[in-house]
Design an enzyme around this catalytic site. Structure first.
Site, PDB file in Angstrom:
ATOM      1  CB  CYS A 226      -0.986  -0.029   1.164  1.00  0.00           C
ATOM      2  SG  CYS A 226      -2.359   1.146   0.951  1.00  0.00           S
TER       3      CYS A 226
ATOM      4  CG  HIS B  50      -3.431  -3.243   3.353  1.00  0.00           C
ATOM      5  ND1 HIS B  50      -2.382  -2.717   4.074  1.00  0.00           N
ATOM      6  CD2 HIS B  50      -4.095  -2.183   2.833  1.00  0.00           C
ATOM      7  CE1 HIS B  50      -2.414  -1.396   4.006  1.00  0.00           C
ATOM      8  NE2 HIS B  50      -3.439  -1.046   3.253  1.00  0.00           N
TER       9      HIS B  50
ATOM     10  CD  GLU C 273      -0.963  -5.586   5.608  1.00  0.00           C
ATOM     11  OE1 GLU C 273      -1.182  -4.395   5.879  1.00  0.00           O
ATOM     12  OE2 GLU C 273      -0.890  -6.010   4.431  1.00  0.00           O
TER      13      GLU C 273
END
Length: 234
Positions: A87, A177, A179
């Site tokens: 990002c 994202h 994660e």
């Protein structure tokens, strides 16, 4: 892999989280927003990961550590240190290497969105492991509008925006994202300014897609570690 991976985290609520668990390596997490010093160079590191954040990639006045992060990315590109920008990290890589980042004229990208791979992704040494249909969690107001010279577009959002790129031979960026899980995204909702109805839908989608997202992005983390392990630390 015994060598360390340097992780630059810009704020409390965007840690490396699941990507770090999946990498299963020695992570040196630095928090320059809290006063942690960034290394002057990447000697001793096998790879670099630059995380997301609410700030703009050019917000040097309010985030004075950003020039040092961009310099680390430039050094990584020159020394061919495997680097992943997530990002904001993706946007910082673009700016560091000569690209451009601006607010998205189409507005915020938010929630679970399809990743639309370009044919180039199937030949890329990182993205080829994940270059099939899958979704990623998005929350970003800015986008990369011009890639650095020599960069290769890897994915576009449905409206055509840059979604992933190889900014340099060993520097990759993703606008989503990988994660994220529902609890982490929920923390962003609590602290952020998302429309409540859109936020609730995104949280519901993320909770339902937890296994899907792990299966989608664990291979990205594993492949990144393989690339880092294949070279000697600088």
């Amino acid at each position: 892999m015994t060598a360390r991976v340097l992780v630059v985290q810009h704020e409390d609520d965007d840690p490396i989280h699941r990507m770090g668990d999946w990498m299963a390596v020695d992570l040196d997490v630095r928090r320059p927003d809290l006063g942690d010093a960034l290394p002057a160079a990447l000697q001793g590191y096998a790879a670099l990961v630059v995380m997301g954040g609410a700030m703009n990639a050019n917000a040097d006045a309010t985030c004075p550590w950003l020039p040092a992060v961009r310099e680390l990315i430039r050094e990584a590109a020159v020394d061919r240190v495997p680097t992943l920008g997530i990002c904001l990290g993706h946007q910082l890589a673009a700016v560091a290497l000569g690209g451009e980042v601006v607010p998205n004229p189409a507005g915020r990208q938010f929630g679970l969105l399809d990743v639309n791979w370009e044919p180039t992704a199937h030949l890329d040494e990182l993205f080829s492991t994940v270059g099939t249909p899958r979704r990623g969690a998005h929350w970003n107001d800015d986008i990369v509008t011009r890639l650095p010279e020599g960069a290769v577009l890897m994915a576009r959002a449905s409206a055509g925006e840059v979604q992933a790129a190889r900014h340099a031979p060993t520097v990759w960026g993703v606008q989503w994202h990988p994660e994220v899980d529902e609890p982490l995204f929920r923390g962003w909702v609590v602290d952020g300014d998302a429309d409540p109805a859109l936020a609730e839908r995104a949280l519901t989608d993320l909770a339902a897609a937890d296994r899907e997202l792990e299966e989608a992005w664990r291979p990205l983390a594993s492949r990144f570690v393989e690339l880092a392990a294949a070279r000697q630390p600088v």
